[in-house]
Design an enzyme around this catalytic site. Structure first.
Site, short mmCIF file in Angstrom:
data_model
loop_
_atom_site.label_atom_id
_atom_site.label_comp_id
_atom_site.label_asym_id
_atom_site.label_seq_id
_atom_site.Cartn_x
_atom_site.Cartn_y
_atom_site.Cartn_z
NE ARG A 54 -3.65 0.67 0.29
CZ ARG A 54 -4.82 0.84 0.92
NH1 ARG A 54 -5.52 -0.20 1.30
NH2 ARG A 54 -5.28 2.06 1.14
CB SER A 229 -5.74 -2.74 4.47
OG SER A 229 -6.25 -3.90 3.85
CB SER A 267 -18.44 -21.70 18.66
OG SER A 267 -19.14 -21.75 19.88
CB THR A 310 -25.34 -17.65 20.84
OG1 THR A 310 -25.15 -17.24 22.20
CG2 THR A 310 -24.76 -16.61 19.90
CE LYS A 314 -28.47 -20.08 23.32
NZ LYS A 314 -27.99 -20.60 24.61
CG ASP A 351 -27.45 -24.18 25.58
OD1 ASP A 351 -26.26 -24.35 25.27
OD2 ASP A 351 -28.11 -23.19 25.23
CG MET A 452 -18.98 -13.26 31.86
SD MET A 452 -20.19 -13.15 30.50
CE MET A 452 -21.11 -14.67 30.75
#
Length: 531
Positions: A54, A229, A267, A310, A314, A351, A452
């Site tokens: 570039r 880029s 995942s 997810t 769901k 799940d 979390m």
């Protein structure tokens, strides 16, 4: 569908149409010539096929001084030279004549590819008439940073670019929704000349990974994160190692995780390595989806063979599937969709299987006496679920199916009561739960995001209240040991990590996707070491 061509109408190139392997191109965006030459060498070390130089990124660029340094032979990789003006998304702000002379010099110095914009292609062609070396291919490019035009408009754009005398067509558009990418796949399949067709930003990400399936000439991958880029450009290392792009071809099956957001998901790491380990010709990608029904209708080819679902899709997935596993229907949430050979979509929920089996195995491992193999260790136990969302529903229904007496606790009592009424148990607030101790040997399952990362010091229940529980499960797995699990262990409870649920639900999905047993030890190793 008016907004996007369905991929059911797009077949990958037939085996008789031989197209070269899609190349991985790494943009070199350094500010100094020697650094740019070093980036070219670094791209070669990553396994790239070509490097895009570039020139517009170079500070104080002087073509006759700097190009011989950058293009010095022997080069570790073929060079694609781009000198992008500001009006086409680059950094160059000078006149076209100076820019064209630099591109012509690059050709003379042996650049294998030179990129020029459609808007000025005719002007450039007149300048280089009879002067372009035979070993240099001209890419004529068009960039749309706002939208992706219709399939018809894209086809007309291809014809316009071809009419300039381009050796290679390049079209880059912008996705406003993921279904826009289907239009680009349609163009790639039907183009009769080499074509680079990419759709920018997160919703267009799959165009960068799946282009080999549809015959794209090359795709771009950055040297490392932060060196992109274009918007949502993956790294070359991810293209080659994570998505196994060298093995993607017309017959490759496509799987992926549907969500919003979805970029954080681990995942793809897990499933791509698992596919590779068993020799299954498939790739697993992130799908950033706004409208699930529209997505499934657009990508309706049998090659789009299965999806993980997810947040926030769901519940919608239950309505979008032609058939739904009875337990998934009772839960009201589908986290796995499989497209059968007849095109029908079948929904499952892995799940609840993952979480319940993890808790059962945790209990069995902690018991000194062998248990009845025909009876669940949850049968007859008091099972307290914290949270009334999709995961809470899954755990509640799963525990009830195993014979547990289920209690629902939630910050909002109305939500707790709604789920408790569905499964036939009592409801509590989290404040009530602090003093809830009707019997010994209770089981606790946290299905909320409390604790979390980054809120690692939070916990849904005090350490004192945890003394009432014999078994504690936490669906949170970042961090791997939450405060809830740490304090429960200190109180003497058997603890079960959310990592176990993640591993087991993924193993269930793998088996639905492939029809093969999941590579258990490999998937565990990946989760524990790479995610």
């Amino acid at each position: 569908m008016a907004t996007a061509m369905s991929v059911s109408a797009v077949s990958p190139p037939a085996a008789a149409v031989t197209r070269p392997r899609t190349m991985v191109c790494v943009p070199a965006t350094a500010r100094a010539p020697r650094e740019m030459a070093a980036e070219l060498a670094a791209a070669a070390a990553l396994g790239a096929d070509v490097a895009e130089l570039r020139l517009d990124c170079l500070a104080g660029f002087a073509p006759r001084r700097d190009l011989p340094v950058i293009l010095a032979k022997p080069r570790p990789l073929p060079a694609l030279v781009t000198y992008r003006p500001k009006w086409e998304g680059g950094e160059y702000e000078g006149d076209d004549e100076s820019r064209f002379e630099a591109l012509l010099l690059a050709m003379e110095l042996g650049a294998e590819y030179v990129d020029v914009e459609l808007k000025v292609a005719d002007k450039f062609m007149k300048l280089i008439s009879g002067r372009k070396p035979d070993n240099c291919k001209l890419i004529v490019s068009s960039h749309n940073y706002e939208t992706t035009p219709s399939s018809e408009e894209l086809a007309n754009l291809v014809a316009q670019i071809q009419a300039t005398g381009a050796d290679i067509v390049k079209i880059a558009t912008t996705a406003t929704e993921i279904v826009d990418v289907a239009k680009m796949f349609q163009i790639l399949v039907h183009c009769q000349v080499p074509i680079i067709g990419l759709v920018m930003n997160d919703r267009g990400f799959i165009s960068r990974v799946l282009c080999p399936k549809y015959g794209g000439f090359l795709t771009f991958g950055s040297l490392k994160k932060g060196k992109e880029s274009a918007p949502a450009q993956p790294t070359a290392a991810d293209l080659i190692n994570l998505y196994n792009i060298r093995q993607i071809g017309p017959d490759t099956k496509v799987f992926g995780i549907i969500g919003k957001p979805v970029g954080h998901s681990k995942s793809p790491i897990l499933h791509n390595e698992a596919f590779r380990s068993v020799g299954f010709n498939a790739v697993y990608v992130p799908f950033l989806v706004d409208d699930l029904a529209k997505f499934l209708d657009t990508y309706s080819s049998p090659d789009f063979a299965g999806f993980s679902c997810t947040i926030p899709h769901k519940e919608a997935a239950v309505r979008c599937c032609d058939e739904v596993d009875p337990v998934a229907r009772d839960i009201g949430a589908v986290n796995t969709i499989v497209r059968r050979p007849d095109g029908k979509l079948v929904g499952y929920n892995t799940d609840y299987v993952g979480a319940i089996s993890a808790i059962e195995d945790g209990i069995k491992a902690s018991e000194s006496e062998p248990t009845d193999p025909d009876k669940s260790p949850l049968a007859g136990r008091l099972f307290v679920v914290i949270g009334a969302g999709g995961a809470g529903k899954a755990l509640a229904y799963g525990a009830k199916e195993k014979g547990a007496r289920v209690v629902i606790a939630n910050r909002t009592f109305a939500r707790a009561q709604e789920l408790a009424n569905l499964i036939g148990g009592p409801a509590l607030t989290l404040a009530d739960l602090e003093n809830y101790h009707p019997e010994e040997g209770m089981i606790l399952a946290n299905t909320t995001a409390i604790g979390m990362h980054p809120n690692v010091n939070e916990t849904p229940l005090s350490k004192q209240a945890l003394r009432s529980y014999a078994v504690v499960f936490d669906a949170v797995y970042t961090p791997k040991e939450t405060r809830l699990l740490r304090e429960a262990a200190e109180c003497g409870a058997t603890v079960v990590s959310g990592l176990e649920m993640f591993i087991r639900q993924a193993m269930g999905q793998f088996e639905h996707f492939t029809g093969m047993p999941a590579p258990d030890s490999l998937m565990r190793d990946i989760v524990l070491t790479k995610t």
